[in-house]
Design a protein around this motif. Structure first.
Motif, PDB file in Angstrom:
ATOM      1  N   PHE A  47     -51.521  25.185 -13.488  1.00  0.00           N
ATOM      2  CA  PHE A  47     -50.966  25.798 -14.698  1.00  0.00           C
ATOM      3  C   PHE A  47     -50.300  24.735 -15.555  1.00  0.00           C
ATOM      4  O   PHE A  47     -49.871  23.708 -15.019  1.00  0.00           O
ATOM      5  CB  PHE A  47     -50.008  26.947 -14.349  1.00  0.00           C
ATOM      6  N   PRO A  48     -50.257  24.928 -16.860  1.00  0.00           N
ATOM      7  CA  PRO A  48     -50.873  25.957 -17.698  1.00  0.00           C
ATOM      8  C   PRO A  48     -52.286  25.541 -18.117  1.00  0.00           C
ATOM      9  O   PRO A  48     -52.470  24.688 -18.987  1.00  0.00           O
ATOM     10  CB  PRO A  48     -49.936  26.048 -18.908  1.00  0.00           C
ATOM     11  N   MET A  49     -53.272  26.143 -17.509  1.00  0.00           N
ATOM     12  CA  MET A  49     -54.665  25.759 -17.740  1.00  0.00           C
ATOM     13  C   MET A  49     -55.156  26.116 -19.137  1.00  0.00           C
ATOM     14  O   MET A  49     -56.034  25.443 -19.673  1.00  0.00           O
ATOM     15  CB  MET A  49     -55.584  26.368 -16.680  1.00  0.00           C
ATOM     16  N   ALA A 105     -54.684  23.153 -21.221  1.00  0.00           N
ATOM     17  CA  ALA A 105     -55.594  22.057 -20.906  1.00  0.00           C
ATOM     18  C   ALA A 105     -57.011  22.340 -21.394  1.00  0.00           C
ATOM     19  O   ALA A 105     -57.676  21.461 -21.931  1.00  0.00           O
ATOM     20  CB  ALA A 105     -55.607  21.788 -19.404  1.00  0.00           C
ATOM     21  N   ILE A 106     -57.477  23.561 -21.205  1.00  0.00           N
ATOM     22  CA  ILE A 106     -58.863  23.895 -21.546  1.00  0.00           C
ATOM     23  C   ILE A 106     -59.032  24.236 -23.017  1.00  0.00           C
ATOM     24  O   ILE A 106     -59.982  23.798 -23.662  1.00  0.00           O
ATOM     25  CB  ILE A 106     -59.363  25.050 -20.648  1.00  0.00           C
ATOM     26  N   GLU A 118     -56.280  16.279 -19.392  1.00  0.00           N
ATOM     27  CA  GLU A 118     -57.690  15.846 -19.495  1.00  0.00           C
ATOM     28  C   GLU A 118     -58.259  15.415 -18.150  1.00  0.00           C
ATOM     29  O   GLU A 118     -59.436  15.628 -17.869  1.00  0.00           O
ATOM     30  CB  GLU A 118     -57.850  14.740 -20.548  1.00  0.00           C
ATOM     31  N   SER A 119     -57.432  14.855 -17.280  1.00  0.00           N
ATOM     32  CA  SER A 119     -57.892  14.465 -15.943  1.00  0.00           C
ATOM     33  C   SER A 119     -58.207  15.699 -15.098  1.00  0.00           C
ATOM     34  O   SER A 119     -59.184  15.720 -14.352  1.00  0.00           O
ATOM     35  CB  SER A 119     -56.833  13.626 -15.225  1.00  0.00           C
ATOM     36  N   VAL A 120     -57.371  16.729 -15.220  1.00  0.00           N
ATOM     37  CA  VAL A 120     -57.591  17.954 -14.465  1.00  0.00           C
ATOM     38  C   VAL A 120     -58.867  18.641 -14.928  1.00  0.00           C
ATOM     39  O   VAL A 120     -59.685  19.086 -14.116  1.00  0.00           O
ATOM     40  CB  VAL A 120     -56.374  18.905 -14.588  1.00  0.00           C
ATOM     41  N   VAL A 121     -59.069  18.715 -16.236  1.00  0.00           N
ATOM     42  CA  VAL A 121     -60.287  19.337 -16.772  1.00  0.00           C
ATOM     43  C   VAL A 121     -61.520  18.579 -16.294  1.00  0.00           C
ATOM     44  O   VAL A 121     -62.502  19.191 -15.860  1.00  0.00           O
ATOM     45  CB  VAL A 121     -60.230  19.427 -18.317  1.00  0.00           C
ATOM     46  N   ALA A 122     -61.481  17.253 -16.323  1.00  0.00           N
ATOM     47  CA  ALA A 122     -62.613  16.449 -15.847  1.00  0.00           C
ATOM     48  C   ALA A 122     -62.856  16.712 -14.361  1.00  0.00           C
ATOM     49  O   ALA A 122     -64.009  16.877 -13.935  1.00  0.00           O
ATOM     50  CB  ALA A 122     -62.350  14.961 -16.096  1.00  0.00           C
TER      51      ALA A 122
END
Length: 179
Positions: free
Chosen positions: A32-34, A37-38, A61-65
């Protein structure tokens, strides 16, 4: 983005009157909070530890990747989003159309399914009347009155910050009986 591996975090807003309105409770494993990020959505909510936590932090951006490169993680995240959506839709239905009795029951069912610990004869939830009030948008006094009704019907027991759902199916039946 925060990655919760242990504990519970509440997401909440503050009403114009200054009341805390609990919107979601995150349990392990949660990101969170996604939405930020997205989708780049502006985050207007507050987050607070409910219990001791183990939490990690990473750039959005690292989490999304990472999620894009790991379909099993993406599937798990999507599954959690849909379970959460189902719970929120149930909550919204009874917030919009239900009475205090049904609103309390919905909160107890959601809490039991997400955070309850099964014992031989019940499901135990660590929750206070104040917590239930914040999650249901009602006063603590109303919550107390409704819990007494449920206790008198043999559906729950309640002491200090612990609630026991005696039979989840009976509690769900009580909700349907009121519809």
């Amino acid at each position: 983005i925060f990655y919760l591996t242990k504990g519970i975090v509440k997401e909440y807003a503050i009403s114009k009157k200054g009341d805390e309105l609990v919107l979601n409770l995150f349990n392990p494993v949660s990101f969170f909070p996604m939405s930020w990020a997205i989708n780049g959505s502006h985050n207007t909510f507050f987050y607070e530890a409910v219990t001791d936590l183990e939490i990690w932090k990473a750039p959005g951006e690292s989490v999304v990747a990472f999620v894009k490169e790991n379909p099993d993680v993406l599937y798990d995240l999507l599954s959690r989003v849909y379970r959460g959506t189902d719970g929120m839709l149930n909550r919204m239905t009874y917030l919009m159309t239900g009475n205090a009795h049904s609103r309390i029951i919905v909160e107890l069912i959601i809490s039991a399914k997400r955070f309850g610990k099964k014992t031989t004869d019940s499901i135990e939830i660590e929750i206070s009347e104040k917590d239930i009030a914040a999650q249901s948008g009602m006063t603590r006094e109303t919550v107390s009155r409704e819990l007494k009704i449920l206790k008198d019907k043999g559906l729950v027991t309640f002491s200090r910050n612990s609630l026991k759902v005696i039979d989840l199916q009976m509690l769900e039946d009580e909700l349907m009986d009121g519809v």
